[in-house]
Write a protein that holds these residues in place. Sequence first.
Motif, PDB file in Angstrom:
ATOM      1  N   PRO A  83      36.714  56.131  20.771  1.00 10.12           N
ATOM      2  CA  PRO A  83      35.836  56.721  21.612  1.00 10.12           C
ATOM      3  C   PRO A  83      34.473  56.836  20.704  1.00 10.12           C
ATOM      4  CG  PRO A  83      37.386  58.444  20.781  1.00 10.12           C
ATOM      5  CD  PRO A  83      37.981  56.813  20.251  1.00 10.12           C
ATOM      6  N   ILE A  84      33.577  56.310  21.151  1.00 11.85           N
ATOM      7  CA  ILE A  84      32.011  56.644  20.584  1.00 11.85           C
ATOM      8  C   ILE A  84      31.487  57.937  21.055  1.00 11.85           C
ATOM      9  CG2 ILE A  84      29.872  55.569  20.139  1.00 11.85           C
ATOM     10  CD1 ILE A  84      32.074  53.894  18.799  1.00 11.85           C
ATOM     11  N   ILE A  85      31.554  58.059  22.324  1.00 14.58           N
ATOM     12  CA  ILE A  85      31.348  59.440  22.920  1.00 14.58           C
ATOM     13  C   ILE A  85      32.519  59.621  23.954  1.00 14.58           C
ATOM     14  CG2 ILE A  85      29.710  60.478  24.538  1.00 14.58           C
ATOM     15  CD1 ILE A  85      27.543  58.661  23.677  1.00 14.58           C
ATOM     16  N   ASN A  86      33.155  60.781  23.595  1.00 18.42           N
ATOM     17  CA  ASN A  86      34.260  61.587  24.197  1.00 18.42           C
ATOM     18  C   ASN A  86      33.861  62.972  24.830  1.00 18.42           C
ATOM     19  OD1 ASN A  86      36.332  61.694  25.570  1.00 18.42           O
ATOM     20  ND2 ASN A  86      37.836  61.825  23.632  1.00 18.42           N
ATOM     21  N   ASN A  87      33.464  63.004  26.076  1.00 21.43           N
ATOM     22  CA  ASN A  87      32.976  64.140  26.579  1.00 21.43           C
ATOM     23  C   ASN A  87      34.070  64.779  27.553  1.00 21.43           C
ATOM     24  OD1 ASN A  87      30.445  64.837  25.855  1.00 21.43           O
ATOM     25  ND2 ASN A  87      29.635  62.993  26.808  1.00 21.43           N
ATOM     26  N   GLY A  88      35.338  64.155  27.744  1.00 21.23           N
ATOM     27  CA  GLY A  88      36.343  64.873  28.320  1.00 21.23           C
ATOM     28  C   GLY A  88      37.112  63.654  29.185  1.00 21.23           C
ATOM     29  N   LYS A 139      34.776  52.123  22.710  1.00 23.58           N
ATOM     30  CA  LYS A 139      34.463  50.710  21.892  1.00 23.58           C
ATOM     31  C   LYS A 139      36.027  50.109  21.752  1.00 23.58           C
ATOM     32  CE  LYS A 139      34.167  50.897  17.458  1.00 23.58           C
ATOM     33  NZ  LYS A 139      35.329  50.186  16.844  1.00 23.58           N
ATOM     34  N   VAL A 140      36.079  48.895  22.396  1.00 23.63           N
ATOM     35  CA  VAL A 140      37.146  48.121  22.168  1.00 23.63           C
ATOM     36  C   VAL A 140      37.162  47.029  21.129  1.00 23.63           C
ATOM     37  CG1 VAL A 140      38.849  46.477  23.377  1.00 23.63           C
ATOM     38  CG2 VAL A 140      37.780  48.300  24.589  1.00 23.63           C
ATOM     39  N   ASP A 141      37.869  46.800  20.079  1.00 26.66           N
ATOM     40  CA  ASP A 141      37.971  45.958  19.038  1.00 26.66           C
ATOM     41  C   ASP A 141      38.614  44.669  19.282  1.00 26.66           C
ATOM     42  OD1 ASP A 141      36.697  48.048  17.318  1.00 26.66           O
ATOM     43  OD2 ASP A 141      38.411  48.551  16.174  1.00 26.66           O
ATOM     44  N   VAL A 142      37.726  43.928  19.890  1.00 24.27           N
ATOM     45  CA  VAL A 142      38.116  42.441  20.061  1.00 24.27           C
ATOM     46  C   VAL A 142      37.958  41.605  18.787  1.00 24.27           C
ATOM     47  CG1 VAL A 142      37.992  40.449  21.712  1.00 24.27           C
ATOM     48  CG2 VAL A 142      37.310  42.911  22.554  1.00 24.27           C
ATOM     49  N   VAL A 143      39.016  41.024  18.213  1.00 22.54           N
ATOM     50  CA  VAL A 143      38.894  40.150  17.360  1.00 22.54           C
ATOM     51  C   VAL A 143      38.892  38.873  17.640  1.00 22.54           C
ATOM     52  CG1 VAL A 143      40.155  39.825  15.102  1.00 22.54           C
ATOM     53  CG2 VAL A 143      40.229  41.910  16.046  1.00 22.54           C
ATOM     54  N   GLN A 184      39.562  42.184  31.014  1.00 26.67           N
ATOM     55  CA  GLN A 184      40.904  42.377  30.678  1.00 26.67           C
ATOM     56  C   GLN A 184      40.766  43.085  29.333  1.00 26.67           C
ATOM     57  OE1 GLN A 184      42.303  38.066  30.763  1.00 26.67           O
ATOM     58  NE2 GLN A 184      44.039  39.147  31.973  1.00 26.67           N
ATOM     59  N   TYR A 185      40.170  42.835  28.370  1.00 24.27           N
ATOM     60  CA  TYR A 185      39.995  43.525  27.248  1.00 24.27           C
ATOM     61  C   TYR A 185      39.689  45.029  27.521  1.00 24.27           C
ATOM     62  CZ  TYR A 185      41.281  40.199  23.618  1.00 24.27           C
ATOM     63  OH  TYR A 185      41.742  39.099  22.674  1.00 24.27           O
ATOM     64  N   ALA A 186      38.652  45.133  28.325  1.00 29.13           N
ATOM     65  CA  ALA A 186      37.881  46.518  28.639  1.00 29.13           C
ATOM     66  C   ALA A 186      38.990  47.485  29.230  1.00 29.13           C
ATOM     67  CB  ALA A 186      36.919  46.114  29.617  1.00 29.13           C
ATOM     68  N   ARG A 187      39.816  46.809  30.063  1.00 27.32           N
ATOM     69  CA  ARG A 187      40.964  47.600  30.777  1.00 27.32           C
ATOM     70  C   ARG A 187      41.946  48.263  29.637  1.00 27.32           C
ATOM     71  NH1 ARG A 187      40.386  43.774  34.920  1.00 27.32           N
ATOM     72  NH2 ARG A 187      42.140  42.297  34.254  1.00 27.32           N
ATOM     73  N   GLN A 188      41.863  48.032  28.544  1.00 29.84           N
ATOM     74  CA  GLN A 188      42.819  48.553  27.654  1.00 29.84           C
ATOM     75  C   GLN A 188      41.962  49.922  27.431  1.00 29.84           C
ATOM     76  OE1 GLN A 188      44.358  46.181  24.234  1.00 29.84           O
ATOM     77  NE2 GLN A 188      43.379  44.466  25.365  1.00 29.84           N
ATOM     78  N   ALA A 189      40.873  50.313  27.552  1.00 33.62           N
ATOM     79  CA  ALA A 189      40.112  51.720  27.384  1.00 33.62           C
ATOM     80  C   ALA A 189      40.804  52.589  28.505  1.00 33.62           C
ATOM     81  CB  ALA A 189      38.807  51.338  27.645  1.00 33.62           C
ATOM     82  N   PRO A 190      40.850  53.952  28.286  1.00 40.25           N
ATOM     83  CA  PRO A 190      41.312  54.762  29.063  1.00 40.25           C
ATOM     84  C   PRO A 190      40.939  54.979  30.518  1.00 40.25           C
ATOM     85  CG  PRO A 190      40.734  56.150  27.176  1.00 40.25           C
ATOM     86  CD  PRO A 190      40.351  54.683  27.154  1.00 40.25           C
ATOM     87  N   ASP A 191      39.772  54.202  30.774  1.00 42.12           N
ATOM     88  CA  ASP A 191      39.032  54.045  32.342  1.00 42.12           C
ATOM     89  C   ASP A 191      37.834  53.173  31.936  1.00 42.12           C
ATOM     90  OD1 ASP A 191      38.562  54.159  34.756  1.00 42.12           O
ATOM     91  OD2 ASP A 191      38.816  56.167  34.984  1.00 42.12           O
ATOM     92  N   VAL A 192      37.496  52.484  32.947  1.00 42.44           N
ATOM     93  CA  VAL A 192      36.210  51.503  33.078  1.00 42.44           C
ATOM     94  C   VAL A 192      35.298  51.759  34.303  1.00 42.44           C
ATOM     95  CG1 VAL A 192      35.762  49.208  33.154  1.00 42.44           C
ATOM     96  CG2 VAL A 192      37.776  49.884  31.809  1.00 42.44           C
ATOM     97  N   ASP A 193      33.980  52.348  33.927  1.00 46.00           N
ATOM     98  CA  ASP A 193      33.211  52.001  34.996  1.00 46.00           C
ATOM     99  C   ASP A 193      32.274  50.824  34.701  1.00 46.00           C
ATOM    100  OD1 ASP A 193      33.767  54.409  36.589  1.00 46.00           O
ATOM    101  OD2 ASP A 193      33.272  55.508  34.969  1.00 46.00           O
TER     102      ASP A 193
END
Length: 415
Positions: A83-88, A139-143, A184-193
Amino acid sequence: MTTTGRSLRPGLALATMAALGLTLLPAPAASAAEPVPAGSHAVKTELREVFSPDGTITRAPISVPATESQAPASEVAAAAVTPIINNGDPATHLDLVIVGDGYTSTQLGTYDSHVRSKVDELFAVEPFASYKSLFNVWKVDVVSQQSGVDHDPYGTYRTTALDMYFHCGGTARLLCVNETKANQYARQAPDVDQVVALANTTTYGGAGGGVATASGGNASAGQIVVHELGHSIGGLADEYDYGGGTNYTGAELREANASIHQRSTMVSRQTKWWRWMGQSTPDGGVIDTFNGCRYYTNGIYRPSSNSIMRTLGRQFNLPGREQMIASFYAKATIAVSEKPLSVVVPEGVGTLVVTWRVDGEVVASMTGRSDFDRGLLGARGAGSHRVTVTVTDGTDWVRDPALRKGLSATFAWTV
């Protein structure tokens, strides 16, 4: 909250691109960066925005597979999410997810600095600055196996996770990405808008589309992200006046910042940005109806002379800012109630007004409080009472009553 969005990009003539000084090269041969579905060579033409270092914007046609199948999940490696910004709670916030391409395992520190610089640039612009508390940024760490992206410089190929490449559609600074893999990589985050893909390069470039792209190491490329979120979050039209035609004769436009009506008609009909007419606007000058917008030189009007939806590095104009705020609240929640007689409101939004009522009567002493004082019910007599709380964003940046309805939430209990 999970939503999806894609900017609409109707056509641009190659002659217009040449007149604007765009660099046109033969389309690169098909490679890992430009996959063609097995057994099919069917393609479709899309138009993607092309951004110049001087801030001007145009569009270019590119060929993409007519149908894009999802790659098997096994082909997408697990990636760390920070999380770079995590407001809840992601369910009540607008979740921006950033993925990177061309960053090796030893360059994740560089990727982190690129992400943070772009996030800082985004939230320095209004209304993102004042409404930062409605957002989460992941931030998703895609290598990638190799550093950098394809055609940087032209003719150079690299093996990367998201297949990003310059010279997309033959235009040097048009930076494209495999959107299937990025999502597909983004969907590893808790939610995606909304998804943004950053390339490991200092070369200026970016593109619009379902996944916005920008050069991670270029100090000016962050403005591309701001502009693209104007499309994907706010649904705003491009305000530049080339790439579509000369005289528009069609119906009224759906976007809040584009209209076929001139000032007198707009005011008399009380439509579009009539409430802002004559007001000073953050991007300079005053709100009026300026001829030339949404790819036409005549017949479509924009609210201001030169906002960020026309030229990078500018501010949103007043109608654009209004629409952006309303769109933030369409994806984020102004308040939540996690227990009876209590609400949680976002911090930092200074215009929020919290009003409590008991049996329909305003309790003035509770104005602005997040928890109701049960002791106040004793003076109301025995029996049950109806307690309500309404949280409203009182900003004067939103004037349209229809939009203001989305800037309020009410919770009620019987006590």
